[in-house]
Design a protein around this motif. Structure first.
Motif, PDB file in Angstrom:
ATOM      1  N   LEU A 274       0.816  -1.212   0.000  1.00 45.72           N
ATOM      2  CA  LEU A 274       0.000   0.000   0.000  1.00 45.72           C
ATOM      3  C   LEU A 274       0.852   1.266   0.000  1.00 45.72           C
ATOM      4  N   LYS A 275       2.110   1.057   0.445  1.00 42.86           N
ATOM      5  CA  LYS A 275       2.887   2.243   0.741  1.00 42.86           C
ATOM      6  C   LYS A 275       3.822   2.589  -0.404  1.00 42.86           C
ATOM      7  N   SER A 276       3.296   3.244  -1.409  1.00 48.79           N
ATOM      8  CA  SER A 276       4.163   3.717  -2.469  1.00 48.79           C
ATOM      9  C   SER A 276       4.068   5.228  -2.514  1.00 48.79           C
ATOM     10  N   ARG A 277       5.198   5.839  -2.233  1.00 53.97           N
ATOM     11  CA  ARG A 277       5.191   7.295  -2.208  1.00 53.97           C
ATOM     12  C   ARG A 277       5.059   7.871  -3.629  1.00 53.97           C
ATOM     13  N   TRP A 340      -2.757   9.861   4.025  1.00 56.02           N
ATOM     14  CA  TRP A 340      -3.167  10.544   2.798  1.00 56.02           C
ATOM     15  C   TRP A 340      -2.030  11.423   2.276  1.00 56.02           C
ATOM     16  N   CYS A 341      -1.433  12.193   3.173  1.00 54.40           N
ATOM     17  CA  CYS A 341      -0.363  13.114   2.758  1.00 54.40           C
ATOM     18  C   CYS A 341       0.855  12.358   2.257  1.00 54.40           C
ATOM     19  N   ARG A 342       1.156  11.226   2.906  1.00 52.22           N
ATOM     20  CA  ARG A 342       2.339  10.477   2.531  1.00 52.22           C
ATOM     21  C   ARG A 342       2.218   9.892   1.130  1.00 52.22           C
ATOM     22  N   TYR A 343       1.067   9.252   0.880  1.00 50.09           N
ATOM     23  CA  TYR A 343       1.021   8.383  -0.301  1.00 50.09           C
ATOM     24  C   TYR A 343       0.122   8.890  -1.417  1.00 50.09           C
ATOM     25  N   PHE A 344      -0.937   9.658  -1.065  1.00 45.13           N
ATOM     26  CA  PHE A 344      -1.975   9.857  -2.087  1.00 45.13           C
ATOM     27  C   PHE A 344      -2.178  11.297  -2.533  1.00 45.13           C
ATOM     28  N   GLY A 384       7.358  10.039   8.361  1.00 48.96           N
ATOM     29  CA  GLY A 384       8.156   8.823   8.457  1.00 48.96           C
ATOM     30  C   GLY A 384       9.333   8.785   7.508  1.00 48.96           C
ATOM     31  N   ILE A 385      10.018   9.930   7.349  1.00 45.45           N
ATOM     32  CA  ILE A 385      11.105   9.940   6.376  1.00 45.45           C
ATOM     33  C   ILE A 385      12.473   9.960   7.036  1.00 45.45           C
ATOM     34  N   ILE A 386      12.534   9.950   8.353  1.00 38.87           N
ATOM     35  CA  ILE A 386      13.841   9.933   9.013  1.00 38.87           C
ATOM     36  C   ILE A 386      14.223   8.475   9.250  1.00 38.87           C
ATOM     37  N   ASP A 387      15.373   8.122   8.701  1.00 44.27           N
ATOM     38  CA  ASP A 387      15.785   6.719   8.711  1.00 44.27           C
ATOM     39  C   ASP A 387      16.358   6.358  10.085  1.00 44.27           C
TER      40      ASP A 387
END
Lengths: 435, 446, 153
Positions: A274-277, A340-344, A384-387
């Motif tokens: 589901l998680k495709s940026r 919503w903001c992350r992926y869509f 969720g972009i900080i590794d």
């Protein structure tokens, strides 16, 4: 108490004798951050003189004996580097987990210390520490670990080069308050007071307009109106200046999702398919293509940002269909923050394209960062972009500004000032060495 | 309670290389009371074992203590270059590690045909064979040594040039090089001593007064008007080196480094890009080297300004004395010929080339050579001090076991202040001061 | 090289194992009781001392590899027996004489630094940690420090 234990299984374990102290979140924690003291080390300034080892050993063995100190200065003879190994006083210390006698404790003040009453010098804390920071005295074989000299470390005081600094962490988090107030005001303005405004707000000849909406307009009508482009550039210009500032600070739907996250703080996570940026770019392309094909703005009717603006009608009634979209997307928040903001979100996608050429970036410098011992920035990042894995290994992560919404939660949260806002041409903080 | 109880282990290690045997004997109180330590005691021990042509390593009372730059140990031996007694300062962490390893003075006598390593730890001396280190370049040798002997914290190593019997070989402290320009490495190699390894796990008693005093002294140093943190360059400034030489370092300096408990970093780590001309199609690589030898670097930079850092690194790797190499290098030449010259010199196939010491400065030459001709000729620059200041200052610091470079840089550190680390009683202080000035005179042979 | 029997006798002598009075104080304080569910008298320091004193196959006994070499037993022993030293010697002899599988080797420098049961205990306690932290723990402490320096300095 004793009776009960015997009834259970006849064996008294450590859990019965000395149960682990549980961290309780008090009421004040929500307003004032709990301060974690620690020592920061700047390898650039360190000259390798070893004065810190000398003064530290005074505390451990009452002698000048650098080998018995709780801090060790490593001197790399190949690369001319110096590095001081000392306890980072982790937020969740691994040594506490590994200690078989529960001799290691973390106090209220955040200081992790070895209780010599219970320590049996087995050295398992050394084996469990990713930095191997507890050090074994070569003569007495005792295990020593930095306890910050109970709040007034000698090594910091005596370091002639100023490479060690003592910090108690941040006192107040002002960005948090500022962001919430800006978000509230813009929500009230865009969604409640000025009805239907974000999509297009007239102000003379120009208007504050949703850039994605304008793009669809252009695609559906086949004409380009200069005023449209100029009005879209109000937000796009902001994006070039300050990244996706709109998403983090202004967007009413983002604010709504942030509120939802207050209700669902625990995340179950979504499956990775589901998680495709990249999906949001697809949706943006679909919206533009659809507008071209159908002759009207294809996405705007279902756009959640538009929905939230339109849901509250001019007459004071709530619009059912629009609320439905919001409810579905709010449900997605159970899995992750700001799904919503992350992926869509196609609006975010368009802004991301401009944020890529934006002027600012966020850096997390490994020099000041306490690495595996903290990682609060990764925990609070809504996108969720900080590794966290990179951080744990001590490599400062690269933050993609296309995904970053410049909410500055990481900057606000970092107790040691390692996360910073920088212009893109400014040098990144050292520590990006990949091994 | 004797005056020096808190500053010495009161042990002397005696090593006989020809029998591979070692012994640790107690140090005579009387010597310490009369000579205080460092060079003065070294000289005394040298006279006692004179027939064996010994090498004496010694520390001063302040070595390892909270006195600033308490990093010094002194090697005393008959210099093969001058034929006279010579004191070479060994800095970094060698002094304190030696003291913390349990002995204060080390007498090495005899000779052997097989190379040996001395390992000193917890007051015991072990002699190992060093065959596996023969002719390895200095960095590899140090790495192998660290792997073979665990906990080898401080290393004094004679490099591959010394193995080949090169007259101008220099010892290396770890991979850092040294200020040895009077043939200590040549002496070591000729006696069959490859390396001395210290593992200082012990300690010294301390007093809170000393801690506070050391703190105050560091503050004084920092507040001194000429205190500038530019590392290696500061020293070059003070010995009057032209700005072209300094420019080389300014460009490539990465980091300043200091010895044990020294508030003033006087060494630097530099990085440079270069292409090895001896290899075909070699890529441009980034390499780094330690700069510790001020006069050697100056001489090298004056001769080959563009390639000075590369040639320095090559000299360090092979364990050669940079000053001598710089003097012997032909006046003109490319990087390739210079590198070839250096590697030829390190092999010493034909007869040994001997460089003349062409030192010209304000400091009397005999004093300069006496202390290993490596200590930078820093003049205090004030009108009231005479030309004997340098010698007296160096001799004083060599007796007490503090770094002579720091003492020369900051003439505002007074002897009396340093002696206060030993005692604060006025009577004792006066007698100590009298002893020290008489010792300085006898060392300088004035 | 001296043979195994002599080395064990030497180990017994230098650790003072002959003085053991089997009081069991070392068993009472032994942290292994907390660490392993299968803690038994054979695994305890008292059991190992007894087996060392009576038989020679102690080196092949896997129980010696559970020990963390802590100081607890030595601290409380009324006879001054150092079970820590004894087990340390036994492990040394075992490593020299046999190809021992119970030892964890550092993945970077190849040095042996931990016995497998102890490692399993540590990793069992930390099983909730992410895999890259556990990967770091595969290195010996000095390598860990070095890696940390190389990355961060």
């Amino acid at each position: 108490m004793q009776e009960q234990v015997t009834e259970k299984n006849n064996i008294i374990t450590l859990e019965d004798l000395r149960p682990r102290r549980e961290e309780k979140k008090t009421f004040s924690d929500y307003f004032m951050p709990r301060r974690h003291s620690g020592i920061l080390f700047d390898p650039k300034k360190c000259t390798g003189c070893g004065t810190c080892e000398m003064v530290c050993s005074l505390r451990n063995v009452s002698k000048i004996a650098p080998a018995s100190a709780s801090i060790e200065v490593l001197r790399d003879e190949e690369n001319g580097k110096n590095f001081a190994i000392l306890c980072q006083h982790c937020r969740k210390p691994l040594c506490i987990e590994a200690c078989p006698t529960r001799a290691i404790e973390k106090g209220e003040d955040g200081i992790v210390w070895i209780n010599k009453l219970f320590c049996v010098e087995c050295g398992l804390c050394i084996m469990a520490c990713p930095e191997a920071a507890p050090l074994r005295d070569p003569i007495t074989e005792e295990v020593n670990k930095c306890d910050l000299c109970e709040g007034d470390p000698l090594c910091v005081e005596y370091c002639p080069a100023g490479a060690l600094t003592f910090t108690k962490g941040k006192k107040i988090r002002w960005i948090k308050g500022l962001r919430w107030s800006v978000q509230t005001i813009s929500f009230l303005l865009l969604a409640v007071i000025l009805v239907g405004t974000f999509c297009s707000l007239k102000a003379g000849a120009l208007s504050l307009s949703c850039p994605a909406g304008i793009l669809q307009n252009i695609a559906s009508s086949g004409t380009i109106v200069l005023v449209w482009i100029l009005s879209a550039f109000l937000i796009l210009g902001l994006t070039i200046l300050a990244g996706r500032f709109f998403c983090g600070w202004i967007c009413p739907f983002g604010f709504f999702l942030d509120l939802v996250d207050k209700i669902t703080p625990k995340k179950i996570g979504w499956p990775s398919f589901l998680k495709s940026r990249m999906a949001k770019y697809g949706i943006l392309a679909g919206a533009v293509g659809g507008s071209c094909a159908f002759g009207f703005q294809a996405f705007c009717p279902v756009c959640p940002i538009g929905s939230i603006c339109r849901s509250y009608g001019a007459t004071g009634t709530l619009n059912g269909a629009n609320l439905g979209i919001m409810a579905v997307l709010a449900g997605l928040e159970v899995g992750e923050w700001r799904v919503w903001c992350r992926y869509f979100c196609p609006v975010g996608a368009l802004l991301a394209l401009f944020a890529k050429i934006g002027l600012i970036k966020i850096v997390i410098g490994a020099n000041q960062c306490k690495k595996f011992s903290c990682i609060q920035c990764a925990e609070v990042c809504p996108m969720g972009i900080i590794d966290a894995d990179k951080l744990r290994e001590g490599i400062s992560p690269v933050i993609r500004m296309t995904e970053c919404i410049t909410c500055m939660r990481c900057i606000d949260r970092c107790p040691y000032g390692a996360a910073k806002l920088r212009f893109r041409w400014q040098k990144a903080v050292p520590g990006n060495i990949e091994l | 309670m004797k005056l020096f109880d808190n500053f010495y282990n009161m042990k002397v290690g005696i090593v006989d290389l020809s029998e591979s045997s070692s012994a640790v004997v107690p140090l005579d109180d009387q010597i310490i009371a009369e000579k205080i330590g460092g060079v003065a005691v070294n000289e005394d021990l040298f006279k006692r074992y004179e027939d064996d042509d010994p090498l004496i390593l010694g520390v001063g009372p302040l070595t390892g203590s909270f006195a600033p730059a308490s990093c010094l140990s002194v090697a005393t031996f008959l210099s093969p270059q001058t034929g006279n007694l010579c004191h070479v300062p060994l800095m970094l962490r060698i002094g304190p590690e030696m003291k913390f390893s349990g002995i204060d003075f080390l007498v090495i006598k005899g000779s052997t045909s097989q190379l040996k390593i001395l390992h000193i730890e917890k007051g015991t001396i072990q002699v190992f064979s060093a065959e596996y280190l023969v002719k390895l370049a200095v960095p590899e040798a140090v790495q192998t040594l660290r792997k073979k002997i665990r906990h080898s914290r401080s290393i004094i190593l004679a490099g591959p040039a010394a193995d080949n019997g090169v007259f101008h070989a220099a010892v290396s402290m770890g991979v850092w090089g040294s200020l040895d320009k009077s043939g200590l490495a040549y002496w070591m190699a000729s006696k069959g001593l490859k390396a001395i390894v210290f593992n200082g796990t012990g300690g010294l008693p301390f007093s809170h007064d000393n801690l506070a005093m050391g703190r105050k002294m560091v503050k004084d140093i920092v507040s001194f008007n000429r205190f500038r943190k530019e590392g290696f360059i500061t020293i070059l400034d003070r010995i009057g080196v032209e700005s072209e030489v300094k420019k080389i370092i300014v460009k490539s300096k990465k980091k300043d480094l200091a010895c044990y408990n020294c508030p003033f970093p006087c060494m630097s780590y530099v990085e440079f890009n270069w292409r090895d001309p001896r290899l075909k199609e070699s890529p441009k690589i980034k390499e780094g080297t330690f700069l510790l030898d001020h006069t050697g670097f100056t001489a090298m930079a004056r001769k080959r300004q563009a390639d000075a850092l590369v040639l320095m690194k090559e000299c360090l790797n092979l364990g050669l004395d940079t000053s001598a190499v710089a003097e012997l290098l032909p006046q003109e030449g490319t990087l390739e010929t210079s590198l070839d010259f250096i590697s030829d010199m390190a092999k010493a196939d034909d007869e040994n080339q001997v460089a003349e010491n062409l030192y010209q400065g304000d400091i009397p030459l005999d004093k300069y050579v006496l202390f290993g001709s490596g200590i930078p000729p820093i003049s205090p620059g004030d009108a009231e001090v005479d030309s004997s200041f340098w010698g007296k200052r160096v001799a004083m610091s060599m007796i007490l076991g503090v770094c002579p470079i720091l003492m020369l840089l900051f003439p505002n550190i007074h002897i009396a202040n340093l002696l206060k680390f030993i005692t604060v009683k006025n009577d004792d202080l006066e007698s100590l001061q009298a002893i020290i000035s008489s010792r300085i005179q006898s060392i300088l042979m004035d | 090289m001296t043979n195994g029997k002599d080395r064990i006798a030497e180990a017994k002598r230098s650790s003072g194992a002959y003085g053991c009075v089997e009081c069991g104080k070392c068993v009472a304080v032994c942290p292994m009781a907390e660490m392993y569910t299968n803690f038994s008298i054979e695994m305890s320091p008292r059991g190992i001392i007894k087996k060392t004193l009576t038989g020679n196959d102690i080196i092949l006994d896997e129980n010696i590899w559970y020990c963390t070499e802590c100081n607890a037993g030595t601290d409380v022993c009324p006879q001054g027996v150092s079970c820590r030293d004894l087990i340390r010697y036994l492990k040394e002899i075992a490593i020299e004489k046999y190809a021992v599988k119970d030892i964890k080797y550092c993945t970077r420098c190849g040095k042996q630094f931990l016995s497998i049961p102890v490692k399993n205990f540590v990793f069992g306690r930390l099983k909730e940690e992410p895999p890259n932290v556990l990967n770091i723990l595969e290195l010996c402490p000095s390598c860990r420090r070095e890696m940390y320096m190389l990355r961060n300095a």
